[in-house]
Design an enzyme around this catalytic site. Structure first.
Site, PDB file in Angstrom:
ATOM      1  N   ASP A 105       2.620   5.064   7.056  1.00  0.00           N
ATOM      2  CA  ASP A 105       2.023   3.757   7.298  1.00  0.00           C
ATOM      3  C   ASP A 105       0.609   4.022   7.799  1.00  0.00           C
ATOM      4  OD1 ASP A 105       1.112   1.352   8.356  1.00  0.00           O
ATOM      5  OD2 ASP A 105       3.034   0.816   9.247  1.00  0.00           O
ATOM      6  N   VAL A 106      -0.400   3.626   7.022  1.00  0.00           N
ATOM      7  CA  VAL A 106      -1.777   3.991   7.348  1.00  0.00           C
ATOM      8  C   VAL A 106      -2.277   3.327   8.622  1.00  0.00           C
ATOM      9  CG1 VAL A 106      -2.382   4.497   4.950  1.00  0.00           C
ATOM     10  CG2 VAL A 106      -2.766   2.179   5.865  1.00  0.00           C
ATOM     11  N   LYS A 127     -14.119  -4.007   2.091  1.00  0.00           N
ATOM     12  CA  LYS A 127     -14.472  -3.039   1.051  1.00  0.00           C
ATOM     13  C   LYS A 127     -15.926  -2.598   1.193  1.00  0.00           C
ATOM     14  CE  LYS A 127     -10.513  -2.667  -0.968  1.00  0.00           C
ATOM     15  NZ  LYS A 127      -9.733  -1.410  -0.867  1.00  0.00           N
ATOM     16  N   ASN A 132      -6.227   5.772  -0.470  1.00  0.00           N
ATOM     17  CA  ASN A 132      -6.106   4.760  -1.522  1.00  0.00           C
ATOM     18  C   ASN A 132      -5.311   3.525  -1.097  1.00  0.00           C
ATOM     19  OD1 ASN A 132      -5.957   3.891  -4.535  1.00  0.00           O
ATOM     20  ND2 ASN A 132      -3.814   4.006  -3.867  1.00  0.00           N
ATOM     21  N   TYR A 138     -11.857  -9.689   1.932  1.00  0.00           N
ATOM     22  CA  TYR A 138     -11.730  -8.524   1.049  1.00  0.00           C
ATOM     23  C   TYR A 138     -13.093  -7.887   0.808  1.00  0.00           C
ATOM     24  CZ  TYR A 138      -9.997  -5.741  -2.902  1.00  0.00           C
ATOM     25  OH  TYR A 138      -9.647  -4.702  -3.736  1.00  0.00           O
ATOM     26  N   ASP A 166       3.555   6.723   1.017  1.00  0.00           N
ATOM     27  CA  ASP A 166       3.646   5.267   0.907  1.00  0.00           C
ATOM     28  C   ASP A 166       4.583   4.777   2.004  1.00  0.00           C
ATOM     29  OD1 ASP A 166       3.646   2.527  -0.271  1.00  0.00           O
ATOM     30  OD2 ASP A 166       2.755   3.575  -1.965  1.00  0.00           O
ATOM     31  N   THR A 213      -2.549  -4.181 -12.229  1.00  0.00           N
ATOM     32  CA  THR A 213      -1.828  -3.449 -11.203  1.00  0.00           C
ATOM     33  C   THR A 213      -0.950  -4.430 -10.448  1.00  0.00           C
ATOM     34  OG1 THR A 213      -2.065  -2.049  -9.234  1.00  0.00           O
ATOM     35  CG2 THR A 213      -3.706  -3.755  -9.550  1.00  0.00           C
TER      36      THR A 213
END
Length: 278
Positions: free
Chosen positions: A58-59, A154, A85, A150, A39, A185
């Site tokens: 950091d993706v 996705k 994820n 979004y 993360d 969440t």
């Protein structure tokens, strides 16, 4: 890739400090898998289960992915499951979101996944095995209004995952894409604030859901164990997709009603704000 009974997998989970990522880490660790959670925080959160490794990742940074690959190879000598994820939420009308808003969510939610797949595919090919798990959303399969950025990213993750299912299958590599609907969440906290009226609506949907991250994680692991290419985690998602495929007029009417409801809500909120200021 069916999981042999009693076999511990080596798993790396991005976005593993909170939300669905943390739930997946807990579920994987509870069944004896070896897990590295990643993360953005510099140090591991206290909530990580005992024995779970942690790495800041950091993706959006290639250097961080190279470090993750090095960590996996030196710690375990390989990897069995990569869980892409990490992600952020965004809602907004097409004429309100900026190009920078689009770049922000694309860099994290799409290119973050792409970077993970590119980093670990050569390792999986050398091993002749591996499982890539990409977290998308039901929004990647059905496309409600005022969520264009979004939905688009996705849907791209769904398309990428299907492509890799076919492309990497000959190398012994399986790919799954996870498509949950709304569940409780902290994802709502990542909403950018660009279109607050719409984002408040999305946050209400998230917070009102009866499903928890742990519920979703349990379904994800079932799907991964069975090697499912598309993991629909809940009844609402399965019903929405079935309606779109088999009852398109009903699906379209539902989406138009949703759009009209948002329009009225936005106009009401704007009117109330104007009245308070006058």
């Amino acid at each position: 890739m069916t999981r042999p009974t009693g076999t511990a997998r080596r798993v790396l989970v991005t976005g593993g400090a909170s939300g669905l990522g943390a739930a997946l880490v807990r579920a994987l660790a509870a069944r004896g898998d070896r897990v590295i959670a990643t993360d953005l925080a510099e140090h591991a959160p206290d909530t990580l289960p005992e024995g779970v490794g942690y790495l800041r990742l950091d993706v959006t940074r290639d250097e961080d992915w190279a470090t993750a690959l090095d960590r996996v190879e030196h710690t375990w000598g390989g990897l069995d499951v990569l869980v892409n994820n990490a992600g952020v939420a965004a809602g907004g009308r097409i004429d309100v979101l900026t190009v920078e808003d689009w770049r922000w969510i694309t860099e994290i939610n799409l290119f973050g996944v792409v970077r993970g797949c590119r980093t670990f595919t050569p390792l999986f090919k050398r091993q002749g095995s591996g499982h890539i798990v990409n977290t998308a959303s039901a929004a990647g399969l059905v496309h409600p209004p005022v969520m264009s950025s979004y939905n688009a990213v996705k849907a791209a993750v769904v398309a990428l995952s299907e492509t890799l299912t076919h492309e990497l299958g000959p190398y012994g590599i399986t790919t799954s894409v996870v498509c949950p609907t709304f569940f409780r969440t902290n994802l709502a906290s990542s909403l950018s604030g660009r279109d607050p009226e719409v984002e408040a609506f999305a946050a209400r949907l998230i917070n009102r859901s009866k499903l928890t991250a742990d519920d979703i994680a349990a379904e994800v692991l079932k799907g991964v164990d069975r090697g499912r290419p598309v993991i629909l985690t809940d009844r609402a998602g399965r019903l929405a997709l079935r309606t779109k495929r088999l009852m398109r007029p009903l699906y379209d009417r539902t989406m138009r009603r949703m759009a009209e409801g948002v329009r009225r809500r936005v106009e009401r909120d704007q009117k109330n704000t104007t009245e308070k200021q006058s």
